[in-house]
Structures are given as C-alpha cells and as structure tokens.
Design a protein around this motif. Structure first.
Motif, PDB file in Angstrom:
ATOM      1  N   PHE A  57       0.827  -1.201   0.000  1.00 22.65           N
ATOM      2  CA  PHE A  57       0.000   0.000   0.000  1.00 22.65           C
ATOM      3  C   PHE A  57       0.868   1.261   0.000  1.00 22.65           C
ATOM      4  O   PHE A  57       0.654   2.185  -0.797  1.00 22.65           O
ATOM      5  CB  PHE A  57      -0.915  -0.015   1.221  1.00 22.65           C
ATOM      6  N   GLU A  58       1.861   1.300   0.882  1.00 24.12           N
ATOM      7  CA  GLU A  58       2.684   2.507   1.013  1.00 24.12           C
ATOM      8  C   GLU A  58       3.576   2.723  -0.206  1.00 24.12           C
ATOM      9  O   GLU A  58       3.804   3.864  -0.620  1.00 24.12           O
ATOM     10  CB  GLU A  58       3.523   2.440   2.282  1.00 24.12           C
ATOM     11  N   LEU A  59       4.079   1.656  -0.802  1.00 19.92           N
ATOM     12  CA  LEU A  59       4.879   1.804  -2.013  1.00 19.92           C
ATOM     13  C   LEU A  59       4.035   2.341  -3.159  1.00 19.92           C
ATOM     14  O   LEU A  59       4.474   3.224  -3.913  1.00 19.92           O
ATOM     15  CB  LEU A  59       5.517   0.466  -2.392  1.00 19.92           C
ATOM     16  N   LEU A  60       2.837   1.830  -3.303  1.00 19.84           N
ATOM     17  CA  LEU A  60       1.949   2.336  -4.349  1.00 19.84           C
ATOM     18  C   LEU A  60       1.562   3.788  -4.088  1.00 19.84           C
ATOM     19  O   LEU A  60       1.469   4.597  -5.029  1.00 19.84           O
ATOM     20  CB  LEU A  60       0.689   1.473  -4.440  1.00 19.84           C
ATOM     21  N   LEU A  66      -3.553   5.652  -6.876  1.00 20.77           N
ATOM     22  CA  LEU A  66      -3.515   4.193  -6.994  1.00 20.77           C
ATOM     23  C   LEU A  66      -4.147   3.526  -5.779  1.00 20.77           C
ATOM     24  O   LEU A  66      -4.869   2.531  -5.909  1.00 20.77           O
ATOM     25  CB  LEU A  66      -2.072   3.715  -7.174  1.00 20.77           C
ATOM     26  N   VAL A  67      -3.870   4.056  -4.598  1.00 20.02           N
ATOM     27  CA  VAL A  67      -4.385   3.398  -3.392  1.00 20.02           C
ATOM     28  C   VAL A  67      -5.809   3.829  -3.065  1.00 20.02           C
ATOM     29  O   VAL A  67      -6.419   3.291  -2.133  1.00 20.02           O
ATOM     30  CB  VAL A  67      -3.454   3.641  -2.179  1.00 20.02           C
ATOM     31  N   ASP A  68      -6.320   4.779  -3.829  1.00 19.30           N
ATOM     32  CA  ASP A  68      -7.741   5.112  -3.691  1.00 19.30           C
ATOM     33  C   ASP A  68      -8.630   4.041  -4.318  1.00 19.30           C
ATOM     34  O   ASP A  68      -9.848   4.065  -4.120  1.00 19.30           O
ATOM     35  CB  ASP A  68      -8.041   6.464  -4.353  1.00 19.30           C
ATOM     36  N   VAL A 116      -4.788  -2.114  -5.250  1.00 20.20           N
ATOM     37  CA  VAL A 116      -3.966  -2.578  -4.122  1.00 20.20           C
ATOM     38  C   VAL A 116      -4.070  -4.097  -3.990  1.00 20.20           C
ATOM     39  O   VAL A 116      -3.058  -4.793  -3.803  1.00 20.20           O
ATOM     40  CB  VAL A 116      -4.399  -1.887  -2.820  1.00 20.20           C
ATOM     41  N   ALA A 117      -5.265  -4.625  -4.126  1.00 22.04           N
ATOM     42  CA  ALA A 117      -5.453  -6.074  -3.997  1.00 22.04           C
ATOM     43  C   ALA A 117      -4.752  -6.822  -5.113  1.00 22.04           C
ATOM     44  O   ALA A 117      -4.106  -7.857  -4.881  1.00 22.04           O
ATOM     45  CB  ALA A 117      -6.949  -6.396  -3.998  1.00 22.04           C
TER      46      ALA A 117
END
Length: 471
Positions: free
Chosen positions: A444-447, A454-456, A461-462
């Motif tokens: 999550f944090e890398l994305l 992206l993490v929205d 993320v999955a």
C-alpha cells in the motif's frame, strides 16, 4: 559547421603507433579543421544522452556554424574533465544490428564543471545566449509532482538561503535561477528554456520549478521577469543511449584513427518534438529531423507510455527473470507478451493520427538490437519517479474505463517485488521507499509513493498484493 563523418576523418599515424588524442588542433594539423562556433546554447546536465541527441541535432542544423554549446556537468565533473582536453569534441558511434559507424561531433565548444557558477552566470547574462537545454533526469529537478520546488528537500532549502544572500546555490534549478536573475540585471533579451527529460508537459513543469524557487527566495522581480521574458518549451525526446564501455573507446579509435576519452554509443533512430517559442532564435534543427508542433501532448504520451513504459516493465520484470539487457528481456516470450499487452492498454488511451502500429513495430526492432547493450539496471534507476508517469497513468485510465488494468499492474508488481526483496536499482527517494518497506502495509505505502490515486482504488492494491505474493 557540419559534423565530421568517419569516412572523412583521416587516419592518423601508422596502425602500430598509438592513436593521437582527439582535439581541434590535432584535427586542424591533419587537414580537417573544425571551427569553434560561438556559444549561443547553454546546456545543464552534460552526459551521454545530451551528446547523442541535442548536440547531434545542433551539429546537423543548417546553421550549425552559428550555434555552439557550452555544457555544464551535474553532480560529477568527470565528463567535463574528459572533454575539456578534446575541446569538446567527441565521437558518436551509431550502432545498428549489423555494424558501427562514427562521426566526430563539433557542436560542444565548452565543457564546464557544474560548480563553476561564475561561468554559468556570465553565459546566461550574455545577450548572445538564446537557449538553455536541460537533461538532469526527473529527480534532478527536486520538485513536487506539479513542478513546484520541494521546499522540504534539504538541498532546496540550502539553495533558498544562498539565493537570498547572494551566495552559491548548488542544485541545477538553483543555479539556473541565479543565472536568470543575473540576466535580468544585465538587461539581456528574452531566452528559451528547453527541458529534455521524460516528464509530461515538461515545459510547464520546469517553469513551475524555476518561478517557484525564485519566489520562495524572495526574488519577486526576477520571478515576474521570468514569467514575461522566459519561454519554457515543451519537448519530447528519444534516442536510446547506453553507457559507453572501454571497448567503445577502442571502436572509436578504429573507426576514426583518433583516441577519444569520451565516446558515445547510440542507435540510428532519433526523434525530437518541440512546442513553444524561441524569442532569441534557435538552430534550424528541422534540418536534422526535429518537428515543431502546436500540441505536443499526444507525442509525449506515446513516447512515455510505449517506449519508456515498456522499458520500465522490461527493467523490473526482466531483472527478476535474470536478464541484464533490453534485448535479452524482450527476447523472453513471456516478457514480450507482457509488453504487447501493456501497449494494447496504452494505445486505447492515445488519439488517432499517431501511426501506432508502425511506432510499435519500430520499437520492437529497436529493442531487439542486441548490439545496443541498454542495461536493465540503468533503466530501472529512479523507478518511483519513472513509474509515476510511465505506468500509473495507463493503469488509472484503464480502471476509469472499467477494465482491470492487468497489463499495467504487471509493471507495478515487478517493481514492488524488487523493492520488497531489496533488489531494486538505486532511487533518489530511497529514504521514503525504506519507510514504506518497513511499514505494516508495504505494498500500500509503495503504491502511494508512486501516485496516491492508486491506493484510492482497493482493486489495484489487492491486485498488486496478490501479484507480489505469487511472484
């Protein structure tokens, strides 16, 4: 002042004797003088790509005799130290699948260490200087994603203090601001600035960096002058230029008869698209194939997504599969299929009129050229900045269109996997990357570092999390 072709460069001395060192005086003594053009272009970020691209285009302009380049190095003075004894001359080796050819490029007339601020200020203050070009890579601008200066960056903070006190800024943009401030005080004419790095809308991006730094440093009058008198030209640039090797120096000597400490190897293909004004003039780059357009965005996206996006995909996935070069990676049927799928996705979001089938076919031919050893470890550097503009936009566009974005996700999976394995190439954002890797939710944090959008999307993320687990 045309570039000197290898066929016209006389072999110097007997084959058994050491080749003489390349310089203008040595060439003149051998009967092939290369006059020194007056400096009208200042380049920041002297490296191989600049010499294979902008310097080559300038040497092949119809009016090349009127346009000399003074080029300043970045963090290391090595390139200037190598080129200065050669009077800026260098051998360009053009390498296709079957053979090499070489030419001696004369457009670079000064090679200067980047820390020589007094010479930079002198040149930028000169009325004859009409153009500034930059190749400093994405992290070199030390900017936020919108182009504004990253005021939390210690180097930027240091530059602000130097600029406020009339001192010596150390970053490229800080030095450029100091030079433009001096140009305003000197009453010199307007000037054009051309960033030649792979950043979308790079003219606007660099304008935000330069004006923002001047304003933050309290140089409000200079910031206003920059808005009115400085043109920031958007560019899309393309020519694959790998790092040179000792063998390339031997090749240059064989082809020209001269010992060159700093040859450059490149491919036959070259492309340059520009949009913007040149208030003080420019070389006739059209003679070498440059194109001037009213809307550069489609060309930018085509190049960033298809060439650079595929390069990043091949770099991260290729390294994980044990490959070292682009040719090796694209020769892997699994990776070739991933590239084609990524291109299919990207092309769905590019406009008509770009001749995409021919462009894709040409890219594969270029990638397949095994004699251009474009190393994946080199391409993979600064991945957090590169993927932000090369892969993330394609993925987000695919998701907005209701598709799963699997082709673009493959590039992110490979990069995240390398990050978690501590095997990724170097990245200027390593401190933030290390914190992301050490977090409770590293994927999550890398994305999020790549692009918060992206993490929205939980599905992204999955999918990346699942892909990394299966990698």
């Amino acid at each position: 002042m045309a570039a000197a072709g290898a066929a016209s460069v006389p072999a110097a001395g007997a084959a058994s004797a050491p080749a003489p060192a390349l310089s203008r005086a040595a060439l003149a003594a051998a009967g092939q003088p290369l006059p020194v053009a007056p400096v009208r272009i200042v380049h920041l970020g002297l490296g191989a790509f600049h010499r294979a691209h902008q310097a080559w285009y300038t040497a092949h302009a119809d009016d090349a005799a009127d346009w000399g380049i003074a080029a300043f190095t970045g963090r290391s003075p090595d390139a200037a130290d190598q080129l200065r004894p050669q009077d800026g001359l260098f051998t360009l080796i053009v390498r296709d699948e079957h053979a090499d050819r070489a030419e001696i490029v004369p457009s670079l007339v000064e090679a200067v260490s980047g820390d020589d601020l007094s010479r930079l200020v002198e040149l930028l203050s000169a009325p004859s200087t009409a153009v500034v070009t930059l190749t400093i890579t994405e992290p070199g601008y030390r900017s936020r994603p919108d182009g504004s200066p990253d005021l939390d960056d210690p180097a930027v903070a240091s530059d602000l203090a130097e600029l406020r006190g009339g001192g010596r800024p150390a970053t490229t943009i800080g030095r450029l601001v100091a030079g433009l401030d001096a140009r305003r005080w000197a009453g010199a004419a307007p000037i054009a600035i051309l960033p030649c790095d792979n950043i979308p809308d790079n003219g606007r991006f660099v304008r935000a960096a330069v004006v923002g730094l001047a304003e933050a440093a309290g140089l409000s009058e200079t910031a206003a002058w920059i808005r009115d008198a400085v043109s920031f030209v958007a560019t899309s640039i393309d020519r694959i230029t790998p790092r040179s090797t000792p063998d390339d120096r031997a090749t240059a000597e064989t082809l020209t008869g001269w010992a060159d400490a700093a040859p450059v190897v490149t491919e036959p293909f070259h492309d340059w698209v520009l949009q913007g004004e040149f208030p003080a003039g420019r070389p006739h780059w059209e003679a070498a194939g440059a194109r001037f357009v009213d809307d550069i965005e489609p060309f930018e996206r085509r190049k960033l997504w298809l060439l650079n996006g595929a390069h990043s995909l091949l770099a991260y996935a290729g390294l994980r599969r044990g490959h070292e070069t682009v040719a090796q990676a694209v020769g892997d049927s699994v990776l070739r299929a991933q590239v084609e799928a990524f291109w299919d996705a990207a092309c769905r979001h590019l406009p008509d009129g770009l001749d995409l089938p021919a462009y894709r076919a040409a890219l594969l031919e270029r990638f397949d050229n095994a004699r251009i050893e474009h190393r994946l470890a080199q391409i993979g550097q600064e991945g957090s900045a590169k993927l932000r503009v090369r892969a993330a936009p394609v993925l987000l566009a695919e998701r907005a269109a209701g598709r799963d974005g699997a082709a673009a996700i493959a590039a992110l999976v490979a990069w995240v996997a390398l990050q978690l394995e501590a095997a990724a190439p170097p990245d200027a954002a390593e401190e933030a990357l290390a914190a992301a890797r050490a977090s409770d939710s590293p994927v999550f944090e890398l994305l999020r570092l790549l692009d918060p959008a992206l993490v929205d999307d939980p599905a992204i993320v999955a999918a990346v999390t699942e892909g990394v687990a299966d990698a």
